[in-house]
Motif scaffolding. Structure first.
Motif, mmCIF file in Angstrom:
data_model
loop_
_atom_site.group_PDB
_atom_site.id
_atom_site.type_symbol
_atom_site.label_atom_id
_atom_site.label_comp_id
_atom_site.label_asym_id
_atom_site.label_seq_id
_atom_site.Cartn_x
_atom_site.Cartn_y
_atom_site.Cartn_z
ATOM 1 N N UNK A 42 19.072 7.457 -17.491
ATOM 2 C CA UNK A 42 19.402 7.707 -16.088
ATOM 3 C C UNK A 42 18.111 7.793 -15.293
ATOM 4 N N UNK A 43 18.241 7.641 -13.983
ATOM 5 C CA UNK A 43 17.100 7.805 -13.089
ATOM 6 C C UNK A 43 17.469 8.875 -12.068
ATOM 7 N N UNK A 44 16.572 9.845 -11.929
ATOM 8 C CA UNK A 44 16.707 10.901 -10.926
ATOM 9 C C UNK A 44 15.752 10.539 -9.794
ATOM 10 N N UNK B 204 12.580 8.857 -15.026
ATOM 11 C CA UNK B 204 13.400 8.292 -16.099
ATOM 12 C C UNK B 204 13.858 9.486 -16.924
ATOM 13 N N UNK B 205 15.153 9.573 -17.146
ATOM 14 C CA UNK B 205 15.726 10.725 -17.835
ATOM 15 C C UNK B 205 16.649 10.289 -18.963
ATOM 16 N N UNK B 206 16.861 11.214 -19.871
ATOM 17 C CA UNK B 206 17.938 11.047 -20.843
ATOM 18 C C UNK B 206 19.245 11.315 -20.096
ATOM 19 N N UNK C 14 11.681 12.306 -18.706
ATOM 20 C CA UNK C 14 10.753 11.708 -19.651
ATOM 21 C C UNK C 14 9.495 11.171 -18.980
ATOM 22 N N UNK C 15 9.655 10.385 -17.930
ATOM 23 C CA UNK C 15 8.509 9.782 -17.247
ATOM 24 C C UNK C 15 8.787 9.654 -15.762
ATOM 25 N N UNK C 16 7.707 9.779 -14.979
ATOM 26 C CA UNK C 16 7.818 9.637 -13.528
ATOM 27 C C UNK C 16 7.268 8.281 -13.106
#
Length: 56
Positions: A16-18, A26-28, A34-36
């Motif tokens: 997913x993307x927040x 970038x997210x679980x 996880x990463x910006x």
């Protein structure tokens, strides 16, 4: 870290993307960051790379 912004599912729900105004995470699927990245497009490309490496 849990967040309050809605997550946009990508990669058939495997990631997913927040999104905020100036950054995109970038997210679980559970919201773990996880990463910006600077743009949604960059985040999406990087998430695909991460998926190919087996991170998701």
């Amino acid at each position: 870290m849990k967040n309050n912004n809605p997550l946009v599912p990508i990669l058939n729900g495997k990631a997913a993307i927040e999104s905020y105004v100036i950054e995109h995470w970038i997210c679980r699927p559970d919201g773990e960051r996880l990463e910006r990245r600077a743009s949604f497009e960059e985040a999406e490309v990087r998430a695909k790379e991460m998926h190919e490496k087996g991170i998701f």
